[in-house]
Design a protein around this motif. Structure first.
Motif, PDB file in Angstrom:
ATOM      1  N   CYS A   1      38.725  31.314  41.553  1.00  0.00           N
ATOM      2  CA  CYS A   1      38.081  32.566  41.989  1.00  0.00           C
ATOM      3  C   CYS A   1      36.565  32.359  41.911  1.00  0.00           C
ATOM      4  O   CYS A   1      36.047  31.987  40.859  1.00  0.00           O
ATOM      5  CB  CYS A   1      38.514  33.725  41.097  1.00  0.00           C
TER       6      CYS A   1
ATOM      7  N   VAL B   1      36.826  36.622  38.231  1.00  0.00           N
ATOM      8  CA  VAL B   1      37.246  37.970  37.828  1.00  0.00           C
ATOM      9  C   VAL B   1      38.752  38.100  37.593  1.00  0.00           C
ATOM     10  O   VAL B   1      39.245  39.200  37.365  1.00  0.00           O
ATOM     11  CB  VAL B   1      36.783  39.017  38.847  1.00  0.00           C
ATOM     12  N   ILE B   2      39.461  36.964  37.656  1.00  0.00           N
ATOM     13  CA  ILE B   2      40.900  36.992  37.380  1.00  0.00           C
ATOM     14  C   ILE B   2      41.111  36.526  35.946  1.00  0.00           C
ATOM     15  O   ILE B   2      40.528  35.531  35.513  1.00  0.00           O
ATOM     16  CB  ILE B   2      41.677  36.086  38.349  1.00  0.00           C
TER      17      ILE B   2
ATOM     18  N   CYS C   1      35.830  42.057  41.695  1.00  0.00           N
ATOM     19  CA  CYS C   1      36.336  41.273  42.838  1.00  0.00           C
ATOM     20  C   CYS C   1      35.444  41.524  44.050  1.00  0.00           C
ATOM     21  O   CYS C   1      35.072  42.657  44.341  1.00  0.00           O
ATOM     22  CB  CYS C   1      37.776  41.706  43.131  1.00  0.00           C
TER      23      CYS C   1
ATOM     24  N   ARG D   1      40.609  34.827  48.888  1.00  0.00           N
ATOM     25  CA  ARG D   1      41.206  33.544  48.526  1.00  0.00           C
ATOM     26  C   ARG D   1      42.539  33.678  47.790  1.00  0.00           C
ATOM     27  O   ARG D   1      43.526  33.050  48.168  1.00  0.00           O
ATOM     28  CB  ARG D   1      40.233  32.731  47.672  1.00  0.00           C
ATOM     29  N   CYS D   2      42.552  34.426  46.716  1.00  0.00           N
ATOM     30  CA  CYS D   2      43.746  34.425  45.868  1.00  0.00           C
ATOM     31  C   CYS D   2      44.982  34.935  46.596  1.00  0.00           C
ATOM     32  O   CYS D   2      46.055  34.339  46.493  1.00  0.00           O
ATOM     33  CB  CYS D   2      43.505  35.192  44.577  1.00  0.00           C
ATOM     34  N   TYR D   3      44.850  36.006  47.342  1.00  0.00           N
ATOM     35  CA  TYR D   3      46.071  36.518  47.981  1.00  0.00           C
ATOM     36  C   TYR D   3      46.425  35.798  49.265  1.00  0.00           C
ATOM     37  O   TYR D   3      47.555  35.894  49.733  1.00  0.00           O
ATOM     38  CB  TYR D   3      46.023  38.036  48.165  1.00  0.00           C
TER      39      TYR D   3
ATOM     40  N   VAL E   1      42.997  41.559  37.625  1.00  0.00           N
ATOM     41  CA  VAL E   1      41.816  41.363  38.461  1.00  0.00           C
ATOM     42  C   VAL E   1      40.842  42.490  38.135  1.00  0.00           C
ATOM     43  O   VAL E   1      41.202  43.671  38.199  1.00  0.00           O
ATOM     44  CB  VAL E   1      42.168  41.401  39.966  1.00  0.00           C
TER      45      VAL E   1
ATOM     46  N   VAL F   1      34.080  34.242  41.644  1.00  0.00           N
ATOM     47  CA  VAL F   1      33.299  35.078  40.731  1.00  0.00           C
ATOM     48  C   VAL F   1      33.992  35.267  39.376  1.00  0.00           C
ATOM     49  O   VAL F   1      33.530  36.045  38.541  1.00  0.00           O
ATOM     50  CB  VAL F   1      32.957  36.442  41.367  1.00  0.00           C
TER      51      VAL F   1
ATOM     52  N   ALA G   1      36.339  40.545  47.149  1.00  0.00           N
ATOM     53  CA  ALA G   1      37.204  40.559  48.341  1.00  0.00           C
ATOM     54  C   ALA G   1      37.002  39.321  49.203  1.00  0.00           C
ATOM     55  O   ALA G   1      36.890  39.423  50.434  1.00  0.00           O
ATOM     56  CB  ALA G   1      36.994  41.841  49.156  1.00  0.00           C
TER      57      ALA G   1
END
Ligand code: SF4
Length: 63
Positions: free
Chosen positions: A54, A58-59, A9, A14-16, A5, A56, A11
């Motif tokens: 994601c 960024v992953i 990010c 979503r992902c976590y 990541v 934006v 924040a």
């Protein structure tokens, strides 16, 4: 598969929230990979979905 990541990010959580098996959050609410090592193969679909969704972009990952 290793997951990354970037510092861009935003924040959004979503992902976590959706994939806590792969992502964790730091004290500021920003995402980070749960491990710096290879993730378990059974979590690869989750990581791929997180990468695609994601907001934006960024992953990233490598093998
Ligand atoms: S989905 Fe993207 S922007 Fe949202 S917390 Fe995860 S890495 Fe950050």
């Amino acid at each position: 598969m290793k997951v990354y990541v970037s510092e861009e990010c935003i924040a959004c959580h979503r992902c976590y929230i959706y994939y806590p098996e792969v992502f964790a959050k730091d004290e500021g609410g920003y995402a980070k990979p749960r491990t710096t090592d290879h993730i378990d193969n059974k979590f690869e679909d989750m990581a791929e979905d997180a990468i695609e969704t994601c907001p934006v972009g960024v992953i990233s990952f490598d093998w």
